[in-house]
Design a protein around this motif. Structure first.
Motif, PDB file in Angstrom:
ATOM      1  N   GLY A 159       0.807  -1.206   0.000  1.00 58.00           N
ATOM      2  CA  GLY A 159       0.000   0.000   0.000  1.00 58.00           C
ATOM      3  C   GLY A 159       0.845   1.264   0.000  1.00 58.00           C
ATOM      4  O   GLY A 159       0.527   2.239  -0.697  1.00 58.00           O
ATOM      5  N   ALA A 160       1.940   1.248   0.765  1.00 57.93           N
ATOM      6  CA  ALA A 160       2.795   2.429   0.849  1.00 57.93           C
ATOM      7  C   ALA A 160       3.470   2.729  -0.487  1.00 57.93           C
ATOM      8  O   ALA A 160       3.501   3.881  -0.937  1.00 57.93           O
ATOM      9  N   LEU A 161       4.007   1.707  -1.132  1.00 63.64           N
ATOM     10  CA  LEU A 161       4.684   1.920  -2.418  1.00 63.64           C
ATOM     11  C   LEU A 161       3.694   2.286  -3.511  1.00 63.64           C
ATOM     12  O   LEU A 161       3.982   3.131  -4.370  1.00 63.64           O
ATOM     13  N   ALA A 162       2.511   1.663  -3.503  1.00 63.67           N
ATOM     14  CA  ALA A 162       1.513   1.961  -4.528  1.00 63.67           C
ATOM     15  C   ALA A 162       1.008   3.393  -4.415  1.00 63.67           C
ATOM     16  O   ALA A 162       0.678   4.028  -5.426  1.00 63.67           O
ATOM     17  N   ALA A 163       0.952   3.917  -3.185  1.00 60.38           N
ATOM     18  CA  ALA A 163       0.425   5.264  -2.974  1.00 60.38           C
ATOM     19  C   ALA A 163       1.508   6.332  -2.951  1.00 60.38           C
ATOM     20  O   ALA A 163       1.202   7.515  -2.792  1.00 60.38           O
ATOM     21  N   SER A 164       2.771   5.938  -3.112  1.00 55.95           N
ATOM     22  CA  SER A 164       3.858   6.905  -2.972  1.00 55.95           C
ATOM     23  C   SER A 164       3.825   7.942  -4.087  1.00 55.95           C
ATOM     24  O   SER A 164       3.313   7.709  -5.184  1.00 55.95           O
ATOM     25  N   GLU A 165       4.403   9.102  -3.791  1.00 56.00           N
ATOM     26  CA  GLU A 165       4.476  10.190  -4.760  1.00 56.00           C
ATOM     27  C   GLU A 165       5.876  10.326  -5.347  1.00 56.00           C
ATOM     28  O   GLU A 165       6.235  11.379  -5.878  1.00 56.00           O
TER      29      GLU A 165
END
Length: 446
Positions: A179-185
């Motif tokens: 989730g963190a990598l998929a949502a990263s900017e």
């Protein structure tokens, strides 16, 4: 019957066990493969990038060894105060330590310990579900990242920073890092080496994979590549170097595609300082280097700063002193002769090493085979003097008496089933359990 222990269940440990049970010099050998973790396979499970399924499938080959009737896997067993090496030698005729090189090398520059500066080892452990890892908000509020190093691990972490949900969801990555990598900017990732492309350690297959990522372009400045004398005429270079230079030349010739993410490959830049602002990483200050005739690089006195909110240091691994064993702090290895541990310059009866703790963090997975074979050859030559000593009984009883609670092969299979069930509940394939409590609960069926 001859009963030996192998400490470590990564490739070097499993290949050592395989060499022991498949030899025909000393009959009836039994091997216990001990590991601090409740899960086998070492860096194949916790170091290979989750999107590299072909390499991860090596677990199937390692599994066949650990399922051999003469081999017993015992996870959750740590050599330390409760089980020092001298006690282990009382339980077994001989012990081979295959404990790897788990520590990351440091840069030794100011700002290295600022929040937002991490070793690539820490980052890999997080997205690979190592139970010692923790969620430190690696990519939170990050738009630009710098990876220092130009080996395959550097390529791995750079690629993972540029991956999206569609590519990561089919992997066994835990839900939180996914989730963190998929949502990263993260929009810009700079992979930086202090020397030139002809001296980079990445392989062509991994390098070219960077150019296949969706909505991502690879940015290379040909003027920087041309600083390498081998760039203009790579004909005298090894084939792998020529292929790498060819890939870099192709990218340098391309016009920008306007992709959402950019991977910048930079060379001849030496990190001088990790700069900070408001108590956390703000960028990296580099000195431009130039190649010398001796193959080294020298500073030019010209500096450049790359702004970034995340720095991943990927400059190699280093062995840590194994509890109770001699250690060479310069080489980061256990002193040995042909795999025999040396104490005070003399072989210590019944103690051996194989893998990175023996030779240093060099080579690929397959390099561990001949390394293990050399050590086992030494052990078998010593076997007549080792196996004449009667053991106090099943070593497992001694481990239990030391207060340890080993996870056997059935326990590991229970973890595998729990990870399959976890993935099913999340609408994915197998998903790794990332914490000690979850792993041990699964192993014991609770």
């Amino acid at each position: 019957m001859p009963h030996f222990a192998v400490v470590g269940s990564g490739p070097s440990g499993v290949y050592t066990a395989q060499s022991l049970v498949r030899q025909d010099i000393v009959p009836g050998v039994r091997v216990d493969v001990l590991d601090r973790l409740p899960c086998p396979y070492g860096l194949v499970r916790y170091g290979v990038a989750p999107d590299h399924e072909k390499i991860k499938s090596l677990q199937n080959n390692l599994r066949s060894v650990l399922e051999d009737e003469h081999v017993r896997f015992l996870g959750g067993v740590e050599v330390g105060p409760a089980l020092p090496p001298e006690r282990l030698l009382e339980l077994y005729h001989g012990v081979v330590y295959c404990v790897g090189a788990a520590s990351a090398r440091r840069l030794g520059v100011p700002g290295e310990d600022l929040p937002g500066s991490w070793s690539a080892t820490d980052f890999v452990a997080w997205y690979s579900a190592h139970p010692d890892a923790w969620d430190s908000g690696f990519v939170r509020d990050v738009r630009a990242a710098v990876t220092i190093g130009v080996g395959n691990v550097a390529v791995d972490v750079t690629r993972m920073l540029a991956r999206g949900l569609a590519e990561l969801s089919p992997t066994d990555m835990p839900q939180e890092p996914l989730g963190a990598l998929a949502a990263s900017e993260v929009r810009d990732v700079f992979m930086v080496g202090r020397r030139g492309p002809s001296q980079a350690r990445f392989t062509t297959k991994e390098l070219r994979e960077l150019g296949t990522l969706p909505d991502t372009e690879v940015v290379v400045d040909e003027r920087e590549l041309a600083l390498d004398p081998a760039y203009a005429d790579p004909s005298a270079q090894p084939a792998a170097v020529r292929r790498n230079i060819e890939a870099l030349r192709e990218w340098a010739a391309r016009a920008s595609t306007g992709a959402g993410r950019r991977i910048h490959l930079r060379f001849f830049l030496r990190p001088e300082e990790i700069t900070g602002r408001d108590g956390r990483v703000a960028g990296v200050r580099f000195e431009r280097t130039r190649p010398e005739a001796d193959g080294m690089v020298r500073g030019t006195g010209t500096y450049e700063e790359i702004p970034a909110q995340l720095v991943l240091r990927s400059v190699g691994y280093r062995g840590m002193p194994p509890d109770g064993l001699p250690f060479d702090p310069v080489r980061g290895t256990v002193p040995h002769a042909g795999g025999r541990v040396l104490r005070g310059g003399r072989p210590a009866p019944g103690e051996y090493v194989a893998g990175w703790i023996k030779r240093g963090p060099t080579g690929v997975i397959g390099t561990n085979r001949p390394c293990a074979k050399e050590t086992v050859t030494s052990l078998l030559a010593d076997a007549p003097a080792l196996v004449g000593r009667p053991l106090p009984g099943d070593p497992l009883d001694g481990l239990l008496a030391a207060g340890l609670h080993p996870v056997d092969w059935a326990g590991w299979q229970a973890i595998e089933r729990a990870e399959t069930d976890l993935g099913r509940t999340l609408g994915r394939g197998t998903v790794k359990i990332p914490d000690w409590t979850g792993l041990l609960n699964a192993a014991h069926g609770t």
